[in-house]
Each structure stands twice: as C-alpha cells, then as structure tokens.
Design a protein around this motif. Structure first.
Motif, PDB file in Angstrom:
ATOM      1  N   PHE A 184     -87.140 -36.027   2.542  1.00  0.00           N
ATOM      2  CA  PHE A 184     -87.265 -34.859   3.162  1.00  0.00           C
ATOM      3  C   PHE A 184     -86.230 -33.607   2.587  1.00  0.00           C
ATOM      4  O   PHE A 184     -86.458 -32.339   2.247  1.00  0.00           O
ATOM      5  N   LEU A 187     -86.355 -32.467  -1.011  1.00  0.00           N
ATOM      6  CA  LEU A 187     -87.483 -31.796  -1.246  1.00  0.00           C
ATOM      7  C   LEU A 187     -87.130 -30.263  -0.417  1.00  0.00           C
ATOM      8  O   LEU A 187     -87.479 -29.296  -1.029  1.00  0.00           O
ATOM      9  N   LEU A 188     -86.708 -30.383   1.006  1.00  0.00           N
ATOM     10  CA  LEU A 188     -86.299 -29.094   1.525  1.00  0.00           C
ATOM     11  C   LEU A 188     -85.336 -28.137   0.774  1.00  0.00           C
ATOM     12  O   LEU A 188     -85.568 -27.110   0.538  1.00  0.00           O
ATOM     13  N   ARG A 190     -84.070 -28.064  -2.430  1.00  0.00           N
ATOM     14  CA  ARG A 190     -84.515 -27.748  -3.565  1.00  0.00           C
ATOM     15  C   ARG A 190     -85.513 -26.558  -3.559  1.00  0.00           C
ATOM     16  O   ARG A 190     -86.087 -26.031  -4.598  1.00  0.00           O
ATOM     17  N   SER A 191     -86.390 -26.536  -2.337  1.00  0.00           N
ATOM     18  CA  SER A 191     -87.444 -25.453  -2.131  1.00  0.00           C
ATOM     19  C   SER A 191     -86.932 -24.276  -1.901  1.00  0.00           C
ATOM     20  O   SER A 191     -85.754 -23.962  -1.754  1.00  0.00           O
ATOM     21  N   ALA A 192     -87.777 -23.087  -1.649  1.00  0.00           N
ATOM     22  CA  ALA A 192     -87.621 -21.798  -1.343  1.00  0.00           C
ATOM     23  C   ALA A 192     -87.231 -21.894  -0.047  1.00  0.00           C
ATOM     24  O   ALA A 192     -86.093 -20.873   0.276  1.00  0.00           O
ATOM     25  N   TYR A 193     -87.432 -22.626   0.805  1.00  0.00           N
ATOM     26  CA  TYR A 193     -87.094 -22.572   2.282  1.00  0.00           C
ATOM     27  C   TYR A 193     -85.471 -22.941   2.126  1.00  0.00           C
ATOM     28  O   TYR A 193     -84.916 -22.516   3.039  1.00  0.00           O
ATOM     29  N   ARG A 195     -83.507 -22.526  -0.135  1.00  0.00           N
ATOM     30  CA  ARG A 195     -82.688 -21.413  -0.525  1.00  0.00           C
ATOM     31  C   ARG A 195     -82.456 -20.362   0.544  1.00  0.00           C
ATOM     32  O   ARG A 195     -81.466 -19.816   0.664  1.00  0.00           O
ATOM     33  N   ALA A 196     -83.423 -20.115   1.573  1.00  0.00           N
ATOM     34  CA  ALA A 196     -83.565 -19.159   2.594  1.00  0.00           C
ATOM     35  C   ALA A 196     -82.173 -19.842   3.432  1.00  0.00           C
ATOM     36  O   ALA A 196     -81.545 -19.190   4.092  1.00  0.00           O
ATOM     37  N   LYS A 198     -79.613 -21.573   2.822  1.00  0.00           N
ATOM     38  CA  LYS A 198     -78.418 -21.378   2.022  1.00  0.00           C
ATOM     39  C   LYS A 198     -78.071 -20.000   2.015  1.00  0.00           C
ATOM     40  O   LYS A 198     -76.810 -19.680   2.239  1.00  0.00           O
ATOM     41  N   ASP A 352     -81.513 -26.154 -12.405  1.00  0.00           N
ATOM     42  CA  ASP A 352     -81.338 -25.584 -10.894  1.00  0.00           C
ATOM     43  C   ASP A 352     -79.896 -26.215 -10.472  1.00  0.00           C
ATOM     44  O   ASP A 352     -79.699 -26.572  -9.694  1.00  0.00           O
TER      45      ASP A 352
ATOM     46  N   MET B  93     -74.411 -20.010  -4.213  1.00  0.00           N
ATOM     47  CA  MET B  93     -75.537 -20.209  -5.116  1.00  0.00           C
ATOM     48  C   MET B  93     -75.521 -19.752  -6.402  1.00  0.00           C
ATOM     49  O   MET B  93     -74.701 -18.816  -6.593  1.00  0.00           O
ATOM     50  N   HIS B 117     -94.070 -29.186  -1.850  1.00  0.00           N
ATOM     51  CA  HIS B 117     -94.388 -28.640  -2.862  1.00  0.00           C
ATOM     52  C   HIS B 117     -95.766 -28.672  -2.983  1.00  0.00           C
ATOM     53  O   HIS B 117     -96.182 -29.095  -4.254  1.00  0.00           O
ATOM     54  N   TYR B 121     -97.556 -23.284  -3.492  1.00  0.00           N
ATOM     55  CA  TYR B 121     -96.383 -22.832  -3.146  1.00  0.00           C
ATOM     56  C   TYR B 121     -95.920 -23.045  -4.882  1.00  0.00           C
ATOM     57  O   TYR B 121     -94.983 -22.028  -5.067  1.00  0.00           O
TER      58      TYR B 121
END
Lengths: 359, 253
Positions: A184, A187-188, A190-193, A195-196, A198, A352, B93, B117, B121
């Motif tokens: 979890f 995946l979290l 590495r996702s856009a969420y 990123r938000a 961080k 990434d 970042m 994923h 999305y």
C-alpha cells in the motif's frame, strides 16, 4: 522489457520470503516465532507513523492511542461470551457487547475503521496546529484515549485489562498485514496522491497555491495512518493475548518513532529494516536487564538498561547520520544492479528518482 | 469586464495597514506591473489575491466571481497561479515531480484510484507526465528532470517555479520579483520569456519587480504603491515622469 524483469525479481523475492516464513513457522521455537511476528507488527506500525511524520511532515505523537482503540475493538469483537464473562468480574460487561463475536479478519478491519474514525475526528481540530504544537496536542489526545479506556470499566474492563484473547495473530496473519502495508505504501507514495503528501510536507503554502487542498490531504493522511495503527494494535493484542491500558503509554509511540527515525523519515525500506533490527535487538539485549558478570566486578540487575543502547543509537544517528539509515531513499532492483555490478554497461532506466518498490 | 479586479482592498495586520484601499483592474491579455519601494505592500496584495491572506476590507473579483476569502487551492482551481519572492520549491522532490504537483488540479487523484493505479488514473497520470515534460522542454529544463529541485542553480530554480505555476494551466499568472538576483542579460531574457509565455498560454500577467528595465520594457500598465497607498497608475512613460513616483523612489527635491 525492463519493468517486467524487475516485477519478476520482486515476485521471486516475495515467494522466497514466503517459503522462508513457512520454514520458520514450522521449525522455530515459540519465543523466536513471537519475535519474528513482532517484527511484522512493528513494520505495520512504523509505516503508519512514517506516513504521517515522514511523508506528510506532520509531527504526530498520538499513535499509541489509535493502537489502543484498535486493540480493544478487535479484542472485544473476537472474544466469546464466556471469555468476556471471565474477564469482567468486577463490573459486568455492557449488555450490547456481551454477545458479539465475529471472526478475526473482519474484526481486524472493524478495529482499523474505528481507529480511523477516531483519527478523523481528532484530525479536524489537531491539524490546525503545526510542528511541536501538533505533537503536544496528539500526545494529549492519546493520553485522553488511554484514560478513557482505563475508566470505561463496563466496556474495557478498566485497568484490569483483557486477558486470554484468542491467539489469532499467527505468522501468516501478521506478515500478511505487513506485506499489505508495504505494498500500500509503495503504491501510495509513487502515485499522484503521494506527491501531494510530499508537496504538503515540503511547502504547505506552495502546495496550496498549486491547487492541493492542504487541509484535506493532511486529514486523509492522518486518518489512513490511524487505520493502520488500529490494525497494528489489534495484531499486537492478539499476538500477546493480553492487553491493558498501561501497554499503550507514550513509551510505545516512542518505540515506533525510534524505528522511523533510525530507518529514515520518508523511507519505506528504512522503516522495514529498522523495524526488524530494533525488534530483534530489543530481545537480544534482554541480558543487559539482568545481573551482569563483567569478570572484574559484578553488576546487579538493572531493568531498562537495554534502553540505554537505543538512546546511544539514537544519539549516534543524530550526530552522524541525521537522515537515518536510508534517508528518503528506497530499495530498488536498479539500485542493486548499480551497486553490485558496476561492469554492466547501459545504465538502468530509472525514471522517477529511484523510488521503486520493495515488494 | 476586467479579468481581475480588487475593490477597495485593505489589509491590516494589527496596527499596521499593509495595503490600503487598493483598486486594481486588469484586463485580459494585459501585462501589468506592481512597483514600489520595499514594504509598500506589493507582496501583501499578491497574498490577498491568491488567498494567502483574507483582506480586512474590500473584495477581490476574478472573471466576474467574488473570490475574497476563498482557500488557496480554490483560487488556484479558478485559474490564478503565482510564484514566490523567496523561491518555494518542493525541496525533497525532483524537478519533474515539482511540475507534476502543478498538474495536481487536472489530475484530480483520489486516494483509492491513485493507490490502486486504476486505468483512468493511469491515463491521466501519463498525460500529466507528458505535459510536464513538454513544459520542461519549453524552458530548457528537460535534461534536469530527474534532479532534485534544490540542486538547480538559482536562475533555473526561478524558471522551474514559473513552469510549475504554468502546469496548473492558469489564465492569470502572478510573478513576485521574477528578475530578483538576475544580471542585465538574464533580465532581458526573462522579458522575452514573459512575453512568450503570455502569447503561448493566453495568459494575463501581474508582476512585482524592482528591475525598472524589466518593468518598463514588458508592462503595458503599472501601479505604484507606497506605504500601502496607490500613488500612481498608468503606462510606463507616464509613470516615469510622475512626480509622486520620482519622490517615492528618489526623495523630494
């Protein structure tokens, strides 16, 4: 194709680990097995604290409270009516709770949900604060939870605690939860969420100006973390088979924080390694608490001496490796191939920033 | 109708009135300058417009809508993006990730969709990445995409901040001292850059700047603030000859 091959590696590693667990489950003695299971629970807890402290930059110290709520919820849902009657001899259990018994896995989910609901409620006022103020407020909330648990005699059996919980948390259950938590988090983050999260950590004002709903992001992070803490607490209860409010003091939060800081804030790999290291060390150093024979002179038993080792370790980290074992880096197969096989030509195609997963 | 207008906006911090009765009207496609000595209230005006501060009095209207007191992300969603005087990049970042955070609005990630994923999305994420890389290429930062944002030299960090703002696909861009710390040559480049992105992205730009060469060269109109008061407004030529402005900058004769 590169990503396919690394997926294959990950799968192979997961299978190898599962086989190893199976062998350990069959051959290890009860004590070693318990330490092994404790490692998994610490992974769940460290990741949940890292989500808030490391990835979202919220300095929260209220983890023990959410663990306690999870542990009690799960225990009360899984104990049979007879077990409850045996435990509640001072004051009978609240009638609406006396006859509820559901299987372990659903109870685990409910425990997480109840902890998450509480986390959500606490998040709204607490997350208006920041840094040390937030730490103090969450610490206060955790203490409130503990005091309420101590005094809600007819629901929690008060200071007597609950004994003889069914030992549902076996090796497969706890390591399954640990694997799910790792997956979890990978995946979290590495996702856009992720990123938000961080972005909010690095610069709240800029994140807001970029259209990130800062407050909601923080609340979601806090709530999800509470869910994981609740599950971790429930697992702990069903591993030790006994819980009482004194288990869930600030010391427990501190232990998890120690793991997170040693492993590296915002590193999943670091949290996993440090969880295993610290848990094993905690048990391996137990001889320090007993009487010591140093040859020249004898030391009498001093309970708690092993904690000095961790204090020293923490100081060493603060002095020499401020960002912990891993900093904010993650394990990746590319990293491994770079490190071990420098002769291999044609560099890895990491895109990434090397944030590839563990599981 | 003006794209952005402020109506008698006043911002007080305790006894200090940082901005007093500010009336700004900016038409679509304009490049407008906001100048004045240090402490005149320029950045406070930006903060009020972008929702960092709620004004004590007055209203801010954007595209006909009252945005006074809205949260930062709501204002960003309506199409106002900004940069900061002291660069505010996401430090831990990469350059690409910084721009991707700017794409957040169009990505609309929700926790479950993003974590699992799911196909929808994934498609949006791929689009955002392609868009972010295009933007980086546009400003010559594509070779730095995987570097840590703070490892970039100062000038590139400034450019990255503008790119990140552009990634939100704004209709209005607020630049807070974009030429700070730049030499004359770089400032000249910046002027061209500002004009170029205005045309390319159909932007309306409001900028705070101390480099008079940049301000006079690029702005259609200029507002001059001093001690929170608007002391002059008009085109660059008029501003240069305005006695009040000369007094504010050079002192009375």
């Amino acid at each position: 194709m590169k990503p396919k091959r690394t997926h294959l590696y990950s799968l192979a590693a997961a299978v190898a680990f599962a086989v190893l667990l199976g062998v350990a489950d069959a051959t290890l003695d009860a004590f070693s097995l318990r330490v092994l299971d404790l490692c998994a629970i610490y992974i769940v807890l460290a990741l949940s604290l890292n989500l808030v402290n490391g990835f979202t930059g919220l300095f929260s110290l209220g983890h023990a409270g959410f663990m306690a709520v999870g542990a009690y919820t799960c225990a009360l849902l899984t104990m049979t009516p007879e077990q409850k009657e045996m435990n509640f001899f001072l004051e009978p259990i609240a009638p609406w709770l006396a006859h509820v018994t559901i299987p372990f896995i659903p109870a685990l989910v409910v425990a997480g949900l109840v902890a998450a609901a509480l986390g959500f409620v606490i998040a709204a006022p607490a997350l208006r604060l920041r840094d040390d103020y937030l730490a103090i407020a969450t610490l206060g909330f955790a203490e409130i939870i503990r005091v309420v648990l101590t005094n809600a005699q007819s629901i929690t059996n008060g200071a007597l605690g609950l004994k003889g919980l069914p030992k549902f948390a076996g090796t497969w259950e706890v390591w399954g939860c640990a694997a799910l938590s790792v997956a979890f988090m990978v995946l979290l983050t590495r996702s856009a969420y992720g990123r938000a999260l961080k972005a909010v950590r690095d610069d709240e004002i800029a994140a807001g100006a970029m259209g990130v709903n800062v407050f909601r992001t923080k609340v979601v992070s806090f709530t999800v973390s509470s869910f994981m803490a609740g599950v971790g607490g429930a697992l702990l209860g069903h591993l030790l088979t006994t819980i009482d409010p004194k288990m869930f003091t600030f010391m427990l939060t501190f232990n998890i924080l120690l793991v997170v800081v040693l492993g590296g804030m915002a590193s999943i790999t670091g949290s996993v390694i440090a969880s295993i290291g610290v848990t094993i060390l905690m048990e391996a150093l137990r001889f320090l608490d007993g009487p010591l024979d140093l040859g020249v002179f004898q030391l009498e038993a001093r309970p708690g001496l092993r904690m000095v080792v961790f204090s020293a370790l923490l100081m060493a980290v603060v002095l020499f490796r401020q960002r912990g074992l891993m900093g904010s880096r993650e394990f990746s197969w590319e990293m491994l191939s770079r490190a071990r096989l420098p002769w291999r030509k044609g560099g890895p195609a990491g895109t990434d920033g090397g944030t590839h997963g563990v599981a | 109708m003006a794209l952005l207008s402020t109506e008698r906006v006043t911002m007080r911090f305790g006894g200090l009135t940082a901005v007093s009765r500010l009336d700004v009207r900016i038409e679509k496609d304009e490049i407008v300058g906001l100048i004045g000595p240090n402490g005149a209230g320029k950045t406070t005006a930006f903060n009020v417009i972008t929702g960092m501060n709620t004004p004590t009095e007055g209203r801010v209207l954007f595209a006909g809508e009252d945005i006074t007191g809205m949260a930062r992300h709501q204002i960003a969603r309506r199409g106002i993006a900004r940069t900061f005087q002291n660069i505010r990049l996401f430090k831990e970042m990469s350059v690409l990730e910084n721009v991707l955070v700017g794409c957040h609005l169009r990505l609309h990630p929700n926790l479950f969709e993003a974590t699992l994923h799911l196909p929808g999305y994934r498609r949006r994420d791929a689009e955002a990445r392609a868009f972010a890389m295009d933007l980086l290429r546009e400003v010559g930062l594509e070779s730095n995409a995987d570097e840590l944002a703070t490892s970039l030299p100062y000038g590139k960090q400034r450019r990255l901040e503008i790119v990140r703002a552009l990634a939100t696909r704004p209709s209005m861009l607020l630049l807070d001292e974009p030429a700070a710390g730049m030499n004359p040559h770089e400032s000249l480049e910046l002027m061209h850059f500002i004009r170029r992105i205005r045309d390319q992205f159909g932007l309306t730009i409001l900028l705070i700047e101390h480099h008079m060469q940049v301000v006079m060269g690029v702005c259609h109109r200029i507002y001059v603030l001093e001690y929170g008061q608007t002391i002059a407004q008009g085109d660059p030529a008029a501003i240069q000859n305005d006695p009040k402005v000369i007094e504010a900058y050079l002192g009375a004769q």
